[in-house]
Design a protein around this motif. Structure first.
Motif, mmCIF file in Angstrom:
data_model
loop_
_atom_site.group_PDB
_atom_site.id
_atom_site.type_symbol
_atom_site.label_atom_id
_atom_site.label_comp_id
_atom_site.label_asym_id
_atom_site.label_seq_id
_atom_site.Cartn_x
_atom_site.Cartn_y
_atom_site.Cartn_z
ATOM 1 N N LEU A 10 0.772 -1.487 0.273
ATOM 2 C CA LEU A 10 0.087 0.049 -0.043
ATOM 3 C C LEU A 10 0.906 1.123 -0.003
ATOM 4 C CD1 LEU A 10 -2.814 -1.087 2.479
ATOM 5 C CD2 LEU A 10 -3.092 -0.653 0.025
ATOM 6 N N THR A 11 1.998 1.280 0.471
ATOM 7 C CA THR A 11 2.897 2.301 0.491
ATOM 8 C C THR A 11 4.131 2.512 -0.456
ATOM 9 O OG1 THR A 11 4.355 1.335 2.281
ATOM 10 C CG2 THR A 11 2.508 2.737 3.154
ATOM 11 N N ARG A 12 4.097 1.208 -1.187
ATOM 12 C CA ARG A 12 5.039 1.385 -2.374
ATOM 13 C C ARG A 12 4.752 2.387 -3.351
ATOM 14 N NH1 ARG A 12 6.253 1.128 -6.984
ATOM 15 N NH2 ARG A 12 4.028 0.700 -7.691
ATOM 16 N N ARG A 13 5.852 3.203 -4.106
ATOM 17 C CA ARG A 13 5.344 4.098 -5.032
ATOM 18 C C ARG A 13 6.850 4.210 -5.822
ATOM 19 N NH1 ARG A 13 6.948 9.525 -3.544
ATOM 20 N NH2 ARG A 13 7.394 9.592 -1.239
ATOM 21 N N ARG A 95 -1.901 5.495 -19.757
ATOM 22 C CA ARG A 95 -0.422 6.015 -19.821
ATOM 23 C C ARG A 95 -0.610 7.438 -19.953
ATOM 24 N NH1 ARG A 95 3.397 6.933 -24.277
ATOM 25 N NH2 ARG A 95 5.482 6.493 -23.447
ATOM 26 N N ARG A 96 -1.855 8.167 -20.602
ATOM 27 C CA ARG A 96 -1.791 9.561 -20.934
ATOM 28 C C ARG A 96 -2.205 10.119 -19.552
ATOM 29 N NH1 ARG A 96 -5.387 9.202 -24.486
ATOM 30 N NH2 ARG A 96 -7.378 9.618 -23.159
ATOM 31 N N ARG A 97 -3.159 9.302 -18.724
ATOM 32 C CA ARG A 97 -3.547 9.927 -17.324
ATOM 33 C C ARG A 97 -2.227 9.858 -16.602
ATOM 34 N NH1 ARG A 97 -8.149 6.643 -18.314
ATOM 35 N NH2 ARG A 97 -7.236 4.944 -16.885
ATOM 36 N N PHE A 98 -1.497 9.102 -16.516
ATOM 37 C CA PHE A 98 -0.276 8.990 -15.704
ATOM 38 C C PHE A 98 0.704 10.162 -16.057
ATOM 39 C CE2 PHE A 98 4.276 7.934 -16.153
ATOM 40 C CZ PHE A 98 4.566 8.083 -14.630
ATOM 41 N N GLY A 99 0.892 10.435 -17.374
ATOM 42 C CA GLY A 99 1.484 11.658 -17.778
ATOM 43 C C GLY A 99 1.064 12.892 -17.285
ATOM 44 N N LEU A 102 1.516 13.350 -13.313
ATOM 45 C CA LEU A 102 3.117 13.557 -12.955
ATOM 46 C C LEU A 102 3.369 15.043 -13.266
ATOM 47 C CD1 LEU A 102 5.569 12.544 -11.950
ATOM 48 C CD2 LEU A 102 6.018 11.709 -14.346
ATOM 49 N N TYR A 103 3.114 15.156 -14.955
ATOM 50 C CA TYR A 103 3.655 16.482 -15.507
ATOM 51 C C TYR A 103 3.071 17.481 -15.024
ATOM 52 C CZ TYR A 103 7.173 13.665 -17.846
ATOM 53 O OH TYR A 103 8.473 13.006 -17.962
ATOM 54 N N THR A 213 -0.410 7.372 -7.811
ATOM 55 C CA THR A 213 -0.932 7.142 -8.938
ATOM 56 C C THR A 213 -2.308 6.210 -8.528
ATOM 57 O OG1 THR A 213 0.384 5.157 -8.994
ATOM 58 C CG2 THR A 213 0.822 7.196 -10.487
ATOM 59 N N THR A 214 -3.449 5.831 -9.392
ATOM 60 C CA THR A 214 -4.380 5.268 -9.104
ATOM 61 C C THR A 214 -4.337 3.745 -9.535
ATOM 62 O OG1 THR A 214 -5.580 5.962 -11.145
ATOM 63 C CG2 THR A 214 -5.665 7.462 -9.184
ATOM 64 N N ARG A 215 -5.323 3.103 -9.122
ATOM 65 C CA ARG A 215 -5.061 1.802 -9.578
ATOM 66 C C ARG A 215 -6.810 1.206 -9.940
ATOM 67 N NH1 ARG A 215 -0.799 2.687 -9.339
ATOM 68 N NH2 ARG A 215 0.996 1.444 -8.842
ATOM 69 N N GLU A 216 -6.866 0.384 -10.964
ATOM 70 C CA GLU A 216 -7.951 -0.033 -11.403
ATOM 71 C C GLU A 216 -8.804 -0.662 -10.196
ATOM 72 O OE1 GLU A 216 -9.728 0.668 -14.446
ATOM 73 O OE2 GLU A 216 -8.067 1.943 -14.438
#
Length: 230
Positions: A10-13, A95-99, A102-103, A213-216
């Motif tokens: 749960l705390t790994r990122r 991938r787009r949501r991740f970018g 982050l950015y 980040t989120t998870r499905e």
């Protein structure tokens, strides 16, 4: 510090901002020994880890940054992942949501700010300031299975690091400069570079300290079978 496997998960990122505080070699060796307990096909244990600190890490970083700034990206040694325009749905959207997260959201870098995005991406090649940089390779002889084994090893290392109060970031970006890695680390000819790994103490005061980040949900990827179809 994570005290259970659940807490570690749960705390790994993917930490992209580290403090310079050193991590003792004995601790790194202990984490690698724990990660080596990971499962592998027929117990082949095809992984090899190159650990860099101090002058060795600084020399590799300088060479990687020079290669990056001169545009000396190399062709992939194998089909590790799709090219930027080759991602298909639903992975393209994720991938787009991740970018964007982050950015734009975490770093305040707008989509049109190419220089800003490049400056952050460039930090990959200094392992985001982590005191320990690693490069994970696997034998190309049982390659497809070895990549699965490498993933298991990598996850084991990440969770072990959380148990010690440390953070990590796996860095596929380093494979773009595998000739530089090979020159510095004497990677065996029968091995391929899987990724880099940054290891150290997170800089929680950095603006990325709160980025997650989120998870499905489970319902999106799991199918439960409890009866025979008619």
């Amino acid at each position: 510090m994570s005290t259970t496997v659940e807490d570690a998960l749960l705390t790994r990122r993917s930490c992209r901002a580290f403090r310079p505080d050193p991590v003792p070699r004995t601790e790194v060796e202990r984490l690698l020994a724990l990660a080596s307990r990971s499962a592998s096909n027929s117990n082949c244990q095809p992984w090899r880890v190159h650990v860099l600190t101090g002058a060795a890490k600084r020399a590799l970083t300088a060479d990687l940054l020079r290669a990056h700034d001169e545009g000396r990206r190399a062709a992939s040694e194998f089909g590790y992942q799709p090219g930027a325009g080759e991602w298909r749905e639903p992975f393209r959207s994720r991938r787009r949501r991740f970018g964007e997260g982050l950015y734009r959201d975490a770093l305040g870098i707008e989509p049109g700010d190419t220089a800003g995005r490049l400056a952050h991406h460039r930090r990959n090649y200094d392992f985001f300031g982590a005191p320990v940089g690693m490069v994970l390779t696997v034998s190309r002889l049982p390659l497809r299975g070895a990549l699965v084994d490498a993933g298991l090893f990598l996850q084991g290392l990440m969770l072990a690091a959380r148990g010690a109060g440390l953070h990590t970031c796996a860095q596929a970006s380093l494979i773009d400069f595998h000739p530089v890695l090979r020159r510095h680390l004497d990677v065996p000819a029968d091995h391929v570079v899987v990724c880099g790994i940054a290891l150290g103490y997170a800089d929680e005061d950095h603006r990325l300290g709160a980025h997650r980040t989120t998870r499905e949900p489970v319902s999106a990827f799991a199918t439960f079978h409890d009866r025979v179809a008619d």
